[in-house]
Motif scaffolding. Structure first.
Motif, mmCIF file in Angstrom:
data_model
loop_
_atom_site.group_PDB
_atom_site.id
_atom_site.type_symbol
_atom_site.label_atom_id
_atom_site.label_comp_id
_atom_site.label_asym_id
_atom_site.label_seq_id
_atom_site.Cartn_x
_atom_site.Cartn_y
_atom_site.Cartn_z
ATOM 1 N N GLU A 450 0.849 -1.191 0.000
ATOM 2 C CA GLU A 450 0.000 0.000 0.000
ATOM 3 C C GLU A 450 0.885 1.242 0.000
ATOM 4 O O GLU A 450 1.669 1.448 -0.906
ATOM 5 N N ASP A 451 0.787 2.090 1.027
ATOM 6 C CA ASP A 451 1.639 3.273 1.074
ATOM 7 C C ASP A 451 2.814 3.075 2.019
ATOM 8 O O ASP A 451 3.491 4.028 2.385
ATOM 9 N N GLY A 452 3.067 1.832 2.427
ATOM 10 C CA GLY A 452 4.216 1.538 3.282
ATOM 11 C C GLY A 452 4.038 1.909 4.730
ATOM 12 O O GLY A 452 5.006 1.927 5.487
ATOM 13 N N THR A 453 2.806 2.197 5.159
ATOM 14 C CA THR A 453 2.549 2.632 6.527
ATOM 15 C C THR A 453 2.129 1.455 7.393
ATOM 16 O O THR A 453 1.272 0.666 7.006
ATOM 17 N N VAL A 454 2.756 1.345 8.548
ATOM 18 C CA VAL A 454 2.342 0.364 9.551
ATOM 19 C C VAL A 454 2.108 1.114 10.853
ATOM 20 O O VAL A 454 2.749 2.123 11.128
ATOM 21 N N LYS A 455 1.190 0.606 11.660
ATOM 22 C CA LYS A 455 0.805 1.263 12.901
ATOM 23 C C LYS A 455 1.506 0.609 14.088
ATOM 24 O O LYS A 455 1.456 -0.609 14.254
ATOM 25 N N GLY A 456 2.135 1.433 14.928
ATOM 26 C CA GLY A 456 2.807 0.906 16.099
ATOM 27 C C GLY A 456 1.870 0.202 17.049
ATOM 28 O O GLY A 456 2.201 -0.844 17.620
ATOM 29 N N VAL A 457 0.676 0.762 17.242
ATOM 30 C CA VAL A 457 -0.305 0.154 18.149
ATOM 31 C C VAL A 457 -0.681 -1.232 17.651
ATOM 32 O O VAL A 457 -0.758 -2.203 18.429
ATOM 33 N N ARG A 458 -0.894 -1.364 16.349
ATOM 34 C CA ARG A 458 -1.285 -2.658 15.789
ATOM 35 C C ARG A 458 -0.133 -3.656 15.853
ATOM 36 O O ARG A 458 -0.363 -4.850 16.062
ATOM 37 N N MET A 459 1.089 -3.193 15.667
ATOM 38 C CA MET A 459 2.219 -4.109 15.751
ATOM 39 C C MET A 459 2.352 -4.684 17.155
ATOM 40 O O MET A 459 2.612 -5.881 17.325
ATOM 41 N N LEU A 460 2.183 -3.847 18.179
ATOM 42 C CA LEU A 460 2.271 -4.341 19.549
ATOM 43 C C LEU A 460 1.163 -5.341 19.843
ATOM 44 O O LEU A 460 1.407 -6.414 20.413
ATOM 45 N N ALA A 461 -0.071 -4.999 19.455
ATOM 46 C CA ALA A 461 -1.197 -5.904 19.706
ATOM 47 C C ALA A 461 -1.036 -7.210 18.953
ATOM 48 O O ALA A 461 -1.294 -8.303 19.489
ATOM 49 N N ALA A 462 -0.588 -7.125 17.694
ATOM 50 C CA ALA A 462 -0.413 -8.342 16.894
ATOM 51 C C ALA A 462 0.677 -9.230 17.473
ATOM 52 O O ALA A 462 0.547 -10.462 17.480
#
Length: 702
Positions: A450-462
């Motif tokens: 996509e636009d290369g964006t990842v979310k820090g909150v989602r990475m921690l939860a995942a």
């Protein structure tokens, strides 16, 4: 004079064709002739994508302002656009000429917040029965707006932002083309003071950011380190193997029969199978991986479908090998790292890495790397996402990561954050799995770029979910599913580092909190404030460390080693001798001695220059308390006034002597230098006297 709305008092200061962005560096594509840039007359939305550089942790949708819902009303729409032009362009000639001074906003996300506050104010007015437009509102109405927000239980920070918005609108009202109440609803009061007066129970409240609970922090950091240090080599090896197989794969299946027979003739080759869900489940051949191992592009039809004589023969050969037990679920990696599991067994940390699970594991590695970096570096979420490839540098002879500071700046300055070896290793792993040409933290799958964006909150939860879902194989501790956010780790590490003396300045530098005195400011102190959940844990942990050090001193003393010098050391030695005599009288062993050590009141506070043996509840003879005024509520000695050379509670350990010897030689160099001012030489002579007194206690040559 052209007025588009009947309520307008004058034309707007800004032309419809005027660009919204002024005085900022545009992206190269936005400087091309005919390129799109948002203009004041765009009443539907302002899109800053491709115009201003977007932070790495911000999605394209958050780089766009929508004038929707209540802001579709022409009055509110024009009012919002004018006010945002004042806030976004404080150096605009028309803004300067009007005399309006607002707190500048250099981030389109702030404009989105402004639009949201104006939108919700219009909605509140409609629900409260006020006139449709604020030209008929009063200052009392605006005050009631804030009172209602407070009554709804809105967070103090959110209420404060609404107060700032209303005060800003009042300041800009004389220059706006549409009427707005010109009187400041809270003259002479800051937004913080307004909220503090309204919310008495929150008065004086410190930084609201909570710490990550210790019961979450420890298993999370341990799990992240396990994935980075222990499991990553297996995953990266599988990834390299897949890329090698894909690069060498033949698009044509011509000669597959001969290749299959040749491959099966080697007893080292085993049929790849999917990990079995249970022990009694028969092995299921991984046909796509088998095709790659044979050197052909993935086509299941060449082995598992199409009822032809050739295919039946291939399947017979393959299934015969399976029946003989020539199978493996680790075809890409070989043997995996062995771990101890919760049931007491030992085995590989994963049932078998295949192409399907490889993507999930690479994502888990990226998330683990993010958890380590955010947990151990004190970097903001935005600063971590701005890390580019090859980020580790040397900064003042110490490893550091180079990134960009986003918060509170418009020029995006480059900064450095000191890091430890685990963070260096985590960044290397994240860089290895990243597909982005520049960024370290990005999607690991080409289909999810996509636009290369990842979310820090989602990475921690995942990552928490991934770790907990695979504990049966990895043997890692379960991570409680508590509320965690990236900024909470920053607060936690600041609190932990504050446990060390003199850490406030270093913490302020690492947090990038700048104050006029070039030290730490009030925000740093708030970040480093103690946390109730950690207080008991740290107290117990420090007590355990202290006991281990006392036990080590006792064992060294029992073996005849010198453990210290000075009056404080003599008292400690006497206490140790009494314990030894008691153990002998009871015919006890090491466990008896340890039990006596735990129950005997031995007061030692270990330090860099000496150890303090004063009883904190009754510090008799403490030189630091002579002619001193102790702060209110303070108990025990005053560390900053310590005099190791003349205090009756001082214990000089062998580990301290090299420091004093080096300090003495340095001060003598200063004294013997002819260019040193007299006042500096006098200070050096006093330092030499103190050092000599300490060395004299230890019987060292002067």
């Amino acid at each position: 004079m052209i007025l588009t709305l009947p309520q307008q008092r004058r034309p707007s200061l800004f032309l419809d064709i005027e660009p919204v962005v002024r005085g900022r560096s545009l992206l190269p594509e936005a400087r091309e002739p005919g390129a799109y840039v948002p203009r004041f007359g765009d009443s539907g939305s302002w899109n800053f994508n491709g115009v201003l550089k977007r932070p790495a942790n911000v999605s394209a949708g958050n780089w766009k302002i929508h004038f929707s819902l209540e802001l579709e009303d022409p009055y509110w729409n024009l009012l919002a656009r004018e006010f945002m032009m004042f806030a976004f362009n404080p150096r605009h000639p028309q803004v300067l000429k009007s005399g309006v001074v607002l707190e500048g906003s250099g981030d389109p996300r702030t404009l989105a917040h402004i639009a949201s506050r104006i939108r919700t104010a219009a909605r509140w007015g409609h629900e409260s029965g006020l006139p449709a437009h604020p030209d008929a509102w009063t200052v009392e109405d605006l005050r009631q707006r804030i009172i209602d927000l407070t009554a709804e239980g809105t967070a103090a920070g959110t209420v404060r932002s609404h107060v700032s918005n209303l005060k800003g609108l009042a300041a800009a009202a004389p220059a706006l083309s549409l009427p707005w109440p010109t009187e400041d609803p809270w003259p002479g009061q800051s937004a913080r003071a307004v909220v503090r007066a309204l919310v008495q129970d929150r008065a004086g409240k410190k930084l609201s950011t909570p710490c990550v609970p210790p019961q979450t922090w420890f298993p999370l950091i341990r799990a992240a380190w396990a994935y980075i240090h222990d499991f990553a080599p297996d995953v990266l090896r599988a990834d390299r193997r897949v890329r090698e197989l894909l690069a060498a794969a033949n698009s044509s299946t011509r000669g597959i029969d001969g290749r299959l027979e040749e491959w099966l003739a080697d007893p080292q080759n085993k049929i790849p199978v999917h990990p079995a869900a249970s022990n009694d489940q028969p092995p299921q051949v991984n046909w796509s991986l088998l095709m790659l191992l044979l050197g052909f592009e993935v086509r299941r039809s060449a082995l598992s479908t199409w009822p032809s004589s050739h295919l039946k023969r291939r399947r017979t050969l393959i299934m015969d090998a399976v029946a003989e037990g020539r199978t493996t679920s680790h075809a890409l990696t070989g043997e995996l790292r062995q771990v101890a599991r919760p049931d007491g067994s030992t085995g590989p940390w994963h049932p078998g890495i295949c192409r399907r699970s490889l993507t999930d594991l690479k994502t888990a590695l990226r998330d683990a790397a993010f958890a380590l970096v955010v947990g151990l570096s004190m970097m903001r979420d935005s600063e971590i996402h701005e890390i580019l490839r090859d980020p580790v540098v040397e900064h003042y002879s110490t490893p550091a990561v180079a990134s960009t500071k986003i918060k509170g700046t418009t020029n995006r300055p480059g900064k450095h954050w000191w890091i430890s070896e685990p963070v260096v290793e985590a960044l290397a792993v994240a860089e290895a799995v990243s597909l982005h040409p520049e960024r370290v933290f990005s999607p690991v799958s080409a289909s999810k770029q996509e636009d290369g964006t990842v979310k820090g909150v989602r990475m921690l939860a995942a990552f928490v979910n991934f770790v907990n879902g695979n504990r049966v194989w990895t043997g890692l501790d379960e991570i409680p599913s508590t509320y965690i956010r990236p900024h909470m780790f920053r607060k936690t590490m600041a609190m932990l580092t504050d446990e060390f003396p003199g850490s406030e300045i270093a913490t302020g530098i690492q947090l990038k909190h700048i104050a006029a005195r070039a030290l730490a400011n009030a925000t740093t102190q708030s970040y480093a404030a103690s946390d109730a959940e950690w207080a008991k844990y740290l107290e117990d942990a420090l007590d355990n460390v202290k006991f281990r050090k006392i036990k080590d001193l006792y064992l060294r003393h029992a073996e005849g080693e010198e453990i210290g010098f000075g009056p404080g050391a003599e008292r400690v030695k006497d206490a140790f001798d009494q314990i030894t005599a008691t153990v002998r009288a009871r015919n006890g062993d090491a466990r008896t001695a340890e039990a006596l050590l735990r129950t005997t009141r031995i007061h030692i506070r270990f330090g860099m220059l000496n150890n303090c043996t004063a009883d904190h509840t009754n510090p008799v003879g403490a030189a630091c308390l002579e002619n001193a005024i102790a702060p209110e509520g303070h108990v025990g000695p005053l560390d900053e006034r310590c005099r190791p050379d003349r205090c009756a509670n001082s214990m000089i350990g062998p580990e301290h002597l090299p420091i004093y010897d080096s300090h003495q030689r340095k001060q003598l160099q200063i004294i013997n230098s002819p260019s040193i001012p007299a006042c500096r030489r006098d200070l050096a002579e006093r330092e030499v006297e103190i050092t000599r007194n300490v060395l004299k206690l230890a019987g060292q040559p002067q």
